[in-house]
Design a protein around this motif. Structure first.
Motif, PDB file in Angstrom:
ATOM      1  N   PRO A  74      22.426 -16.325 -28.758  1.00  0.00           N
ATOM      2  CA  PRO A  74      21.581 -16.183 -29.484  1.00  0.00           C
ATOM      3  C   PRO A  74      21.464 -15.377 -30.721  1.00  0.00           C
ATOM      4  O   PRO A  74      21.470 -13.781 -30.205  1.00  0.00           O
ATOM      5  CB  PRO A  74      20.486 -16.810 -29.958  1.00  0.00           C
ATOM      6  CG  PRO A  74      20.927 -16.990 -27.922  1.00  0.00           C
ATOM      7  CD  PRO A  74      21.577 -16.381 -27.493  1.00  0.00           C
ATOM      8  N   MET A  75      21.827 -14.986 -31.927  1.00  0.00           N
ATOM      9  CA  MET A  75      21.564 -13.492 -32.427  1.00  0.00           C
ATOM     10  C   MET A  75      19.647 -12.836 -33.207  1.00  0.00           C
ATOM     11  O   MET A  75      20.081 -11.696 -32.860  1.00  0.00           O
ATOM     12  CB  MET A  75      21.911 -13.907 -34.388  1.00  0.00           C
ATOM     13  CG  MET A  75      23.183 -14.582 -34.537  1.00  0.00           C
ATOM     14  SD  MET A  75      23.766 -12.787 -34.405  1.00  0.00           S
ATOM     15  CE  MET A  75      24.092 -11.997 -36.050  1.00  0.00           C
ATOM     16  N   PRO A  76      18.951 -13.753 -32.337  1.00  0.00           N
ATOM     17  CA  PRO A  76      17.523 -13.220 -33.026  1.00  0.00           C
ATOM     18  C   PRO A  76      17.304 -12.373 -31.293  1.00  0.00           C
ATOM     19  O   PRO A  76      16.348 -11.980 -31.064  1.00  0.00           O
ATOM     20  CB  PRO A  76      16.002 -14.387 -32.937  1.00  0.00           C
ATOM     21  CG  PRO A  76      17.618 -15.730 -33.617  1.00  0.00           C
ATOM     22  CD  PRO A  76      18.701 -14.908 -33.150  1.00  0.00           C
ATOM     23  N   LYS A  77      17.999 -12.818 -30.573  1.00  0.00           N
ATOM     24  CA  LYS A  77      17.434 -12.572 -29.151  1.00  0.00           C
ATOM     25  C   LYS A  77      18.893 -10.862 -29.105  1.00  0.00           C
ATOM     26  O   LYS A  77      19.014 -10.367 -27.877  1.00  0.00           O
ATOM     27  CB  LYS A  77      17.817 -12.744 -27.853  1.00  0.00           C
ATOM     28  CG  LYS A  77      17.199 -14.311 -28.035  1.00  0.00           C
ATOM     29  CD  LYS A  77      17.331 -15.634 -26.255  1.00  0.00           C
ATOM     30  CE  LYS A  77      16.796 -14.647 -25.655  1.00  0.00           C
ATOM     31  NZ  LYS A  77      15.652 -14.831 -25.403  1.00  0.00           N
ATOM     32  N   ARG A  78      19.184 -10.560 -29.800  1.00  0.00           N
ATOM     33  CA  ARG A  78      20.957  -9.707 -29.942  1.00  0.00           C
ATOM     34  C   ARG A  78      19.750  -8.040 -29.829  1.00  0.00           C
ATOM     35  O   ARG A  78      19.125  -7.960 -30.729  1.00  0.00           O
ATOM     36  CB  ARG A  78      21.679  -9.432 -30.937  1.00  0.00           C
ATOM     37  CG  ARG A  78      22.574 -11.164 -29.902  1.00  0.00           C
ATOM     38  CD  ARG A  78      23.493 -10.804 -31.164  1.00  0.00           C
ATOM     39  NE  ARG A  78      24.995 -12.084 -30.918  1.00  0.00           N
ATOM     40  CZ  ARG A  78      26.266 -12.760 -31.212  1.00  0.00           C
ATOM     41  NH1 ARG A  78      26.762 -11.523 -31.949  1.00  0.00           N
ATOM     42  NH2 ARG A  78      26.415 -13.572 -31.503  1.00  0.00           N
ATOM     43  N   LYS A  79      20.151  -7.047 -29.074  1.00  0.00           N
ATOM     44  CA  LYS A  79      20.629  -5.970 -29.291  1.00  0.00           C
ATOM     45  C   LYS A  79      21.876  -4.914 -29.470  1.00  0.00           C
ATOM     46  O   LYS A  79      22.262  -4.745 -28.793  1.00  0.00           O
ATOM     47  CB  LYS A  79      19.624  -4.577 -28.039  1.00  0.00           C
ATOM     48  CG  LYS A  79      18.631  -5.376 -27.937  1.00  0.00           C
ATOM     49  CD  LYS A  79      17.568  -5.409 -26.367  1.00  0.00           C
ATOM     50  CE  LYS A  79      15.940  -5.613 -25.965  1.00  0.00           C
ATOM     51  NZ  LYS A  79      15.394  -5.401 -25.007  1.00  0.00           N
ATOM     52  N   ASP A  80      22.086  -4.895 -31.138  1.00  0.00           N
ATOM     53  CA  ASP A  80      23.153  -4.958 -31.505  1.00  0.00           C
ATOM     54  C   ASP A  80      23.169  -3.334 -31.869  1.00  0.00           C
ATOM     55  O   ASP A  80      22.677  -2.835 -32.843  1.00  0.00           O
ATOM     56  CB  ASP A  80      23.851  -5.487 -32.735  1.00  0.00           C
ATOM     57  CG  ASP A  80      25.339  -5.549 -33.129  1.00  0.00           C
ATOM     58  OD1 ASP A  80      25.733  -4.252 -32.996  1.00  0.00           O
ATOM     59  OD2 ASP A  80      26.300  -6.495 -33.676  1.00  0.00           O
ATOM     60  N   ALA A  81      23.902  -2.505 -31.164  1.00  0.00           N
ATOM     61  CA  ALA A  81      24.052  -1.420 -31.611  1.00  0.00           C
ATOM     62  C   ALA A  81      24.835  -0.640 -32.591  1.00  0.00           C
ATOM     63  O   ALA A  81      24.353   0.319 -33.465  1.00  0.00           O
ATOM     64  CB  ALA A  81      24.570  -0.422 -30.390  1.00  0.00           C
TER      65      ALA A  81
END
Length: 421
Positions: free
Chosen positions: A242-249
């Motif tokens: 899910p997008m809200p849980k991501r840690k996208d560097a």
């Protein structure tokens, strides 16, 4: 006042543009490559034709010298480099070599009296395109004179082990040992043998063209710093997490970059420049959220106090969390502003005025071999107008007329330096 030959300069531009012709109007001429060797052979042929003596040193730097009236006087040297970046232009670097050649040719042809021997020089591996780093040879030659912060980067043993970016195996030392231009360490540029140095170069920017000036009298090379900003997140599947849980560097880095632009622009310094030129993304797979993103940050300005303000903003990125990711800020390297010799700058200004060549004072944002030589002996630079400010590309262009005007200013500035001591 003496003038250089438009016809000769045009011929040199056309001839040297054949060595490494990439087929699209520019060249690829890596240092000590077969293409570079052709350019060096042409340099030797033309310089020997006017009676110059050719010497080479242990880094394959080349020196073509005509005598002066005083055999004991120190030499005045002019030069630049023959190597290019991949798919580069026909002027960056080589114009400084061609202009130095033109000065010697004009002196011989016109029998211009001069006291000091005059030398046209070719620096090896200025670009560092195949064997990093840039300005390798001048860093080695000037090593003992460089500031401590720079010196460690140019240890000879490290430079000889620099590996080709094409095969990651061949070393610069191996290519150097095979080169017919590797000579004697005793022939190196040194303050014991040389009085001062001049380098002419294309501007590589639009300022002279915008201001309708033919030539720039350079007063300094801007100070700069280079840092790496690294962002650490978490790799997950691109389609299932899910997008809200991501840690996208990658996303984190983009937010930080926008922040840097906004905050640095608020400082309001029109001459300040900064660039993000290199990025690393891991794992670099379209189905994976990036867990690591690294970008370079390069900033340049004359005033160290301004750079300090920029650096404070850059370092502040490490104090924040970006899209759930942490950030570290690491120094790669930096340099102080290098100011050219005031007397030599004055000779260049006087020469421009007396020859009727339009000019202005200008800073150099790019690095050049002359900036390392400046720690060793009095040094200065001239710029020639660049069409549309383009450089390091095949569209790079300076008119033969501008190139000849630059060489004419160089010639008369050198003669003023010759007469002064």
């Amino acid at each position: 006042m003496y003038k250089c030959s438009l016809e000769r300069m045009t011929d040199k531009i056309e001839t040297f543009s054949k060595f490494g012709d990439a087929g699209h109007g520019g060249i690829t001429r890596y240092t000590l490559s077969p293409e570079d060797n052709l350019a060096r052979k042409e340099f030797v042929k033309r310089m020997e034709a006017i009676g110059a003596v050719i010497e080479t040193d242990d880094m394959a730097n080349m020196y073509a010298t005509i005598p002066g009236s005083d055999p004991d006087a120190k030499r005045i040297v002019m030069g630049s480099h023959t190597d290019s970046v991949m798919n580069g232009g026909n002027y960056d670097g080589i114009l400084g070599v061609m202009s130095a050649m033109e000065v010697l040719e004009a002196v011989v042809e016109q029998k211009i009296p001069h006291k000091h021997p005059l030398t046209a020089m070719v620096w090896t591996n200025e670009e560092g395109s195949l064997y990093p780093p840039a300005m390798m040879s001048s860093g080695v030659i000037c090593y003992d004179y460089l500031p401590e912060a720079i010196r460690g980067k140019f240890k000879l043993e490290d430079m000889l082990q620099s590996k080709s970016i094409l095969d990651f195996k061949t070393t610069f030392g191996e290519v150097l040992d095979k080169s017919e231009y590797k000579g004697d360490k005793a022939n190196r540029l040194s303050p014991e043998k040389y009085l001062n140095m001049f380098e002419i170069h294309i501007e590589q920017g639009p300022i002279l063209e915008d201001n309708k000036k033919d030539v720039g009298v350079v007063d300094c090379v801007l100070g700069m710093f280079n840092y790496r900003l690294k962002f650490y997140g978490q790799t997950t599947h691109a389609g299932t997490f899910p997008m809200p849980k991501r840690k996208d560097a990658f996303f984190a880095a983009s937010q930080a970059l926008v922040y840097l632009h906004e905050e640095i622009d608020k400082l309001g310094y029109p001459e300040l420049v900064y660039t993000t030129g290199e990025v690393i993304c891991h794992p670099g797979i379209h189905t994976c959220v990036p867990d690591f993103f690294d970008f370079s940050f390069d900033s340049r300005h004359e005033d160290p106090a301004v750079l300090d303000q920029v650096l404070a903003i850059v370092k502040s990125c490490a104090d924040k969390t970006w899209a759930g990711c942490t950030c570290t800020v690491e120094k790669a390297w930096n340099r102080d502003t290098v100011y050219w010799d005031e007397k030599l700058i004055g000779y260049c200004e006087e020469a421009a005025k007396e020859t009727g060549v339009s000019y202005q004072l200008i800073h150099s944002g790019a690095g050049h071999d002359a900036q390392f030589a400046a720690y060793m002996m009095p040094t200065t630079m001239l710029f020639v107008q660049s069409k549309d400010g383009l450089s390091h590309c095949e569209d790079e262009y300076s008119t033969p007329e501008h190139c000849t005007s630059g060489a004419t200013v160089l010639l008369n500035a050198v003669l003023k330096a010759d007469q002064a001591e």
